[in-house]
Design an enzyme around this catalytic site. Structure first.
Site, PDB file in Angstrom:
ATOM      1  N   GLY A  31     -42.607  18.290 -44.162  1.00 42.88           N
ATOM      2  CA  GLY A  31     -41.193  17.500 -44.129  1.00 42.88           C
ATOM      3  C   GLY A  31     -40.819  17.528 -42.791  1.00 42.88           C
ATOM      4  O   GLY A  31     -40.867  18.643 -41.960  1.00 42.88           O
TER       5      GLY A  31
ATOM      6  N   ARG B 236     -47.202  14.426 -45.953  1.00 43.20           N
ATOM      7  CA  ARG B 236     -47.698  15.673 -46.589  1.00 43.20           C
ATOM      8  C   ARG B 236     -49.330  15.174 -47.020  1.00 43.20           C
ATOM      9  O   ARG B 236     -49.326  14.391 -48.220  1.00 43.20           O
ATOM     10  CB  ARG B 236     -47.075  16.077 -47.768  1.00 43.20           C
TER      11      ARG B 236
ATOM     12  N   ASP C 142     -44.882  25.531 -44.187  1.00 42.27           N
ATOM     13  CA  ASP C 142     -46.051  26.292 -44.785  1.00 42.27           C
ATOM     14  C   ASP C 142     -47.429  25.361 -45.354  1.00 42.27           C
ATOM     15  O   ASP C 142     -48.588  25.827 -44.889  1.00 42.27           O
ATOM     16  CB  ASP C 142     -45.470  26.749 -46.137  1.00 42.27           C
TER      17      ASP C 142
ATOM     18  N   THR D  46     -39.540  23.819 -40.137  1.00 39.22           N
ATOM     19  CA  THR D  46     -38.963  23.330 -41.493  1.00 39.22           C
ATOM     20  C   THR D  46     -37.323  23.848 -41.706  1.00 39.22           C
ATOM     21  O   THR D  46     -37.131  24.932 -41.222  1.00 39.22           O
ATOM     22  CB  THR D  46     -39.639  24.033 -42.619  1.00 39.22           C
TER      23      THR D  46
ATOM     24  N   ASP E 163     -36.174  24.724 -44.078  1.00 37.80           N
ATOM     25  CA  ASP E 163     -35.993  25.759 -45.139  1.00 37.80           C
ATOM     26  C   ASP E 163     -35.981  27.171 -44.523  1.00 37.80           C
ATOM     27  O   ASP E 163     -35.758  28.123 -45.364  1.00 37.80           O
ATOM     28  CB  ASP E 163     -37.396  25.644 -46.157  1.00 37.80           C
TER      29      ASP E 163
ATOM     30  N   ASP F  84     -38.328  29.089 -44.359  1.00 46.16           N
ATOM     31  CA  ASP F  84     -39.329  29.894 -45.229  1.00 46.16           C
ATOM     32  C   ASP F  84     -40.576  30.620 -44.672  1.00 46.16           C
ATOM     33  O   ASP F  84     -41.452  30.585 -45.530  1.00 46.16           O
ATOM     34  CB  ASP F  84     -39.142  29.296 -46.414  1.00 46.16           C
TER      35      ASP F  84
ATOM     36  N   ARG G  71     -36.117  24.407 -51.019  1.00 45.01           N
ATOM     37  CA  ARG G  71     -37.247  24.714 -51.820  1.00 45.01           C
ATOM     38  C   ARG G  71     -37.153  26.038 -52.674  1.00 45.01           C
ATOM     39  O   ARG G  71     -36.161  26.267 -53.172  1.00 45.01           O
ATOM     40  CB  ARG G  71     -38.743  24.786 -51.136  1.00 45.01           C
TER      41      ARG G  71
HETATM   42  O1  F6P Z   1     -39.475  21.605 -46.952  1.00 42.08           O
HETATM   43  C1  F6P Z   1     -38.458  20.608 -46.418  1.00 42.08           C
HETATM   44  C2  F6P Z   1     -37.886  20.204 -47.729  1.00 42.08           C
HETATM   45  O2  F6P Z   1     -36.699  19.320 -47.156  1.00 42.08           O
HETATM   46  C3  F6P Z   1     -37.362  20.793 -48.723  1.00 42.08           C
HETATM   47  O3  F6P Z   1     -36.025  21.595 -48.738  1.00 42.08           O
HETATM   48  C4  F6P Z   1     -37.450  20.077 -50.037  1.00 42.08           C
HETATM   49  O4  F6P Z   1     -37.453  20.849 -51.433  1.00 42.08           O
HETATM   50  C5  F6P Z   1     -38.464  19.102 -49.634  1.00 42.08           C
HETATM   51  O5  F6P Z   1     -38.854  19.258 -48.292  1.00 42.08           O
HETATM   52  C6  F6P Z   1     -38.418  17.672 -50.231  1.00 42.08           C
HETATM   53  O6  F6P Z   1     -39.672  17.119 -49.958  1.00 42.08           O
HETATM   54  P1  F6P Z   1     -39.851  15.545 -49.810  1.00 42.08           P
HETATM   55  O7  F6P Z   1     -39.181  14.889 -48.865  1.00 42.08           O
HETATM   56  O8  F6P Z   1     -41.267  15.365 -49.758  1.00 42.08           O
HETATM   57  O9  F6P Z   1     -39.388  15.071 -51.362  1.00 42.08           O
END
Ligand code: F6P
Length: 322
Positions: A11, A72, A103, A126, A128, A130, A172
């Site tokens: 992300g 991703r 991660d 990120t 998050d 995390d 997340r």
């Molecule tokens: O990891 C960053 C994040 O924004 C999380 O907070 C969220 O759950 C996820 O990515 C959303 O991912 P995507 O944009 O692939 O739906």
């Protein structure tokens, strides 16, 4: 160290561009050749590298998102694909790789290293916050400010209409974003995955005779199930008779111009990552611990990421939200 590749993966997070800029310009100042793999690992999978010079970094420090694009990349989780990527990097005489991401990106880094990829230094990024091993990840501060300014706006309309709101924030599996935004936004309750509150318990709190609120905000972390707040609001309304409007902040939290903190830390981390590669460091992540930049191992891919370690701030909020 003569030739390095930089990529952003997972992300996007505000501040990634500042990290890229600092890493690229530090490398150029040291006489290295710098290449980008666009869209994270995808650039390696499709065997396409793009040269980067100093002017490619002009006017990007203030931009959200990532000028290197991100992804991703599912294909990269196949061993044969990673073997091809490692072989491709070798054939291009790439000695070092800087990976900026979360991660999943570091899981990819660990796997690439097992296939004999080049020396890798990672930069945690990120919204998050995390990632195990670092107290801070690039993008977290901007995201919490973005969510906070949304909550301030919701509070205006909530209090004008005497309404109750639930605001769902990203993060997340971790509650860092919800916790900070909830405290700073004056939330009545903050629901995070690490310390779940059952509907029954929450209902009892809402129905306490001493509760005098005409309007209120509950901040809810998305947890494993983005969008679950709609269901939660309905269940709580059914039990208490108190109606909740729901606002899911979603991807708005990932965008926007990075804060001063994110730009500064990203710049320092980008610079450090390149310096470390030049100094022969490999397979480490630049981390912030107790306000110091240090190097740590990549997070263990078998372990869950970093989580809110204790209830201190939730307990504090219980006192100051009344
Ligand atoms: O990891 C960053 C994040 O924004 C999380 O907070 C969220 O759950 C996820 O990515 C959303 O991912 P995507 O944009 O692939 O739906």
């Amino acid at each position: 160290m003569k030739k390095i590749v930089i990529l952003t993966s997972g992300g996007d997070a505000p501040g990634m561009n500042a990290a890229v800029r600092a890493a690229v310009r530090t490398a150029l100042a040291e006489g290295l050749e710098v290449w980008a793999s666009h869209s994270g690992y995808q650039g390696l999978v499709s065997e396409t590298l793009v040269p980067l010079d100093s002017s490619a970094m002009a006017n990007c420090i203030q931009l959200g998102g990532t000028i290197l694009k991100t992804d991703r990349c599912q294909a990269f989780f196949e061993k044969t694909v990673r073997q091809r990527c490692a072989h491709f990097l070798k054939s291009k005489l790439i000695d070092g790789l800087i990976i900026i991401g979360g991660d999943g990106s570091f899981r990819g880094a660990t796997l690439l290293q097992e296939e004999g990829g080049p020396a890798i230094v990672g930069i945690p990024a990120t919204i998050d916050n995390d990632i195990e091993g670092t107290d801070y990840t690039i993008g977290f501060d901007t995201a919490r400010n973005t969510a906070l300014s949304a909550i301030d706006r919701i509070r205006d309309t909530a209090s004008s209409h005497n309404r109750n709101f639930m605001v769902e924030v990203m993060g997340r599996h971790a509650g860092f974003l919800a916790l900070d935004v909830g405290i700073a936004g004056g939330a009545e309750y903050i629901l995070i995955p690490e310390y779940p509150l059952t509907i029954d318990k929450l209902s009892r709190k809402m129905l306490e005779p001493s509760r005098k609120k005409m309007s209120s905000i509950i901040v809810v972390a998305e947890g494993e199930n983005p969008g679950h707040t709609l269901d939660l609001a309905k269940k709580l309304s059914d039990k208490t008779g108190i109606t909740y409007k729901v606002c899911i902040l979603g991807h708005i939290q990932r965008g926007g111009s990075p804060s001063a903190l994110d730009r500064k830390l990203a710049s320092l981390m980008g610079h450090t990552a390149t310096k470390m590669l030049i100094n022969g460091i490999m397979n480490k992540m630049v981390a912030l611990q107790h306000d110091q930049l240090i190097l740590v191992d990549f997070p263990d891919p078998q372990q869950p990421g970093r989580r809110v370690p204790d209830k201190t701030l939730l307990d504090l909020n219980d006192i100051i939200c009344k």
